[in-house]
Scaffold this motif. Sequence first.
Motif, mmCIF file in Angstrom:
data_model
loop_
_atom_site.group_PDB
_atom_site.id
_atom_site.type_symbol
_atom_site.label_atom_id
_atom_site.label_comp_id
_atom_site.label_asym_id
_atom_site.label_seq_id
_atom_site.Cartn_x
_atom_site.Cartn_y
_atom_site.Cartn_z
ATOM 1 N N TYR A 232 43.023 38.182 38.292
ATOM 2 C CA TYR A 232 43.646 37.544 39.527
ATOM 3 C C TYR A 232 42.782 36.607 40.394
ATOM 4 O O TYR A 232 43.100 35.696 40.661
ATOM 5 C CB TYR A 232 43.724 38.602 40.627
ATOM 6 N N ALA A 233 41.228 36.655 40.116
ATOM 7 C CA ALA A 233 40.229 35.788 40.535
ATOM 8 C C ALA A 233 40.413 34.355 40.063
ATOM 9 O O ALA A 233 40.269 33.171 40.453
ATOM 10 C CB ALA A 233 38.892 36.183 40.629
ATOM 11 N N GLN A 234 40.361 34.411 38.637
ATOM 12 C CA GLN A 234 40.466 33.137 37.748
ATOM 13 C C GLN A 234 41.798 32.544 38.013
ATOM 14 O O GLN A 234 41.916 31.381 37.790
ATOM 15 C CB GLN A 234 40.498 33.788 36.307
ATOM 16 N N CYS A 238 43.131 35.242 44.980
ATOM 17 C CA CYS A 238 41.816 36.012 45.586
ATOM 18 C C CYS A 238 42.215 36.956 46.471
ATOM 19 O O CYS A 238 41.362 38.115 46.705
ATOM 20 C CB CYS A 238 41.121 35.064 46.338
ATOM 21 N N GLU A 239 43.459 37.242 47.268
ATOM 22 C CA GLU A 239 43.753 38.436 47.976
ATOM 23 C C GLU A 239 43.851 39.544 47.239
ATOM 24 O O GLU A 239 43.275 40.784 47.473
ATOM 25 C CB GLU A 239 44.901 38.078 48.645
ATOM 26 N N LYS A 240 44.691 39.350 45.864
ATOM 27 C CA LYS A 240 44.873 40.587 45.272
ATOM 28 C C LYS A 240 43.306 40.960 44.526
ATOM 29 O O LYS A 240 43.129 42.102 44.426
ATOM 30 C CB LYS A 240 45.736 40.351 44.018
ATOM 31 N N ALA A 241 42.449 40.149 44.455
ATOM 32 C CA ALA A 241 41.369 40.283 43.695
ATOM 33 C C ALA A 241 40.281 41.137 44.491
ATOM 34 O O ALA A 241 39.874 42.043 43.976
ATOM 35 C CB ALA A 241 40.582 39.082 43.173
ATOM 36 N N VAL A 242 40.143 40.890 45.766
ATOM 37 C CA VAL A 242 39.565 41.502 46.772
ATOM 38 C C VAL A 242 39.926 42.881 46.997
ATOM 39 O O VAL A 242 39.150 43.835 46.953
ATOM 40 C CB VAL A 242 39.323 40.569 48.098
ATOM 41 N N LEU A 243 41.154 43.258 46.967
ATOM 42 C CA LEU A 243 41.867 44.441 47.128
ATOM 43 C C LEU A 243 41.326 45.186 45.923
ATOM 44 O O LEU A 243 40.869 46.283 46.232
ATOM 45 C CB LEU A 243 43.377 44.287 47.228
ATOM 46 N N LEU A 244 41.381 44.810 44.714
ATOM 47 C CA LEU A 244 41.281 45.592 43.664
ATOM 48 C C LEU A 244 39.681 45.761 43.503
ATOM 49 O O LEU A 244 39.249 46.796 42.973
ATOM 50 C CB LEU A 244 41.600 44.733 42.466
ATOM 51 N N LEU A 245 38.816 44.807 43.811
ATOM 52 C CA LEU A 245 37.256 45.047 44.057
ATOM 53 C C LEU A 245 36.765 46.062 45.099
ATOM 54 O O LEU A 245 35.884 46.881 44.738
ATOM 55 C CB LEU A 245 36.602 43.731 44.267
ATOM 56 N N SER A 246 37.608 45.903 46.038
ATOM 57 C CA SER A 246 37.488 46.820 47.224
ATOM 58 C C SER A 246 37.677 48.486 46.655
ATOM 59 O O SER A 246 36.921 49.430 47.007
ATOM 60 C CB SER A 246 38.179 46.723 48.382
ATOM 61 N N LYS A 247 38.758 48.557 45.763
ATOM 62 C CA LYS A 247 39.175 49.754 45.247
ATOM 63 C C LYS A 247 38.056 50.368 44.217
ATOM 64 O O LYS A 247 37.706 51.277 44.331
ATOM 65 C CB LYS A 247 40.646 49.554 44.625
ATOM 66 N N SER A 248 37.577 49.246 43.470
ATOM 67 C CA SER A 248 36.471 49.609 42.235
ATOM 68 C C SER A 248 35.399 50.101 43.021
ATOM 69 O O SER A 248 34.745 50.776 42.624
ATOM 70 C CB SER A 248 36.306 48.458 41.268
ATOM 71 N N ILE A 249 34.888 49.493 44.298
ATOM 72 C CA ILE A 249 33.910 49.824 45.090
ATOM 73 C C ILE A 249 33.898 51.396 45.508
ATOM 74 O O ILE A 249 32.843 52.019 45.508
ATOM 75 C CB ILE A 249 33.324 48.866 46.098
ATOM 76 N N GLN A 250 35.071 51.608 45.906
ATOM 77 C CA GLN A 250 35.219 52.969 46.355
ATOM 78 C C GLN A 250 35.172 54.035 45.290
ATOM 79 O O GLN A 250 34.597 55.364 45.540
ATOM 80 C CB GLN A 250 36.668 53.290 46.708
ATOM 81 N N VAL A 251 35.438 53.698 44.103
ATOM 82 C CA VAL A 251 35.248 54.720 43.123
ATOM 83 C C VAL A 251 34.084 54.609 42.252
ATOM 84 O O VAL A 251 33.792 55.733 41.576
ATOM 85 C CB VAL A 251 36.552 54.752 41.901
#
Length: 255
Positions: A232-234, A238-251
């Motif tokens: 998504y970042a590529q 970016c909004e979707k990318a940030v949400l997914l990265l935030s989710k990955s950081i949580q887990v």
Amino acid sequence: ALLFAQKALALAKYLNEEKFLSKTALLFLLAEIQHGQKNISARLRKKDIENIDRKSEAQALLGLIYTHLYMHEDAKNACRNAIDLDRYNPTAHQKLGDVLLQEGKTDQAIEAYQTAIEIQQNFPAAWIGLGKAYKALGNQAKALESYQAAIEINCFQPELWFEISEISANKTALLAIQRALELKPENATYWNALGNIQYHDKKYNDAIRSYYKATSISKNFGWAYANMALIYAQADQCEKAVLLLSKSIQVFQND
């Protein structure tokens, strides 16, 4: 497995079958380790090891238990005892190879695996160990050759198909991971690996679907979220990318 091992041990004790008592006791310990039981190491230390059968098979099994517990010196001693009792026991040589590989003694591990294969050519565990040793040395061609030998003996090994996909070129990697998924479709790691292959082939929509499948199987599989974020970042989403990265950081355990 734990339940049946427990019943086998109880029956061996009831019948006072010395022939089976040591082996069932070791199998029960191994099942407990694989089931995640704690304090096995302390119990094994207290156990009178001298009562374990002085037979090659039992000593090799003891070596496997020590290997699981990362008690390397004890594992090597048990495996070497097994070899002294029967130098044509391929399992003893293979288990010795496993311990040596854990210790990073890759060349010695290769020798042990090769000895096991010389004794028993159709021994997939020894071929797999040999493949892992060559992979550790960075010799992908030899590793792949060894894994393929193991697959020819037994093709119903999803973990091995996954290993093959990890060290193969894209077309072979794709076929291997698809075979792994045929055998074990509910494995998040395999779906993530499929997504990685599709990503490298620039099949981004297919990759997103594979990563999404991985997260649907395991909600806490951080890599799949991070990999989707990369796509998504590529694409400048970016909004979707940030949400997914935030989710990955949580887990993720490690951010």
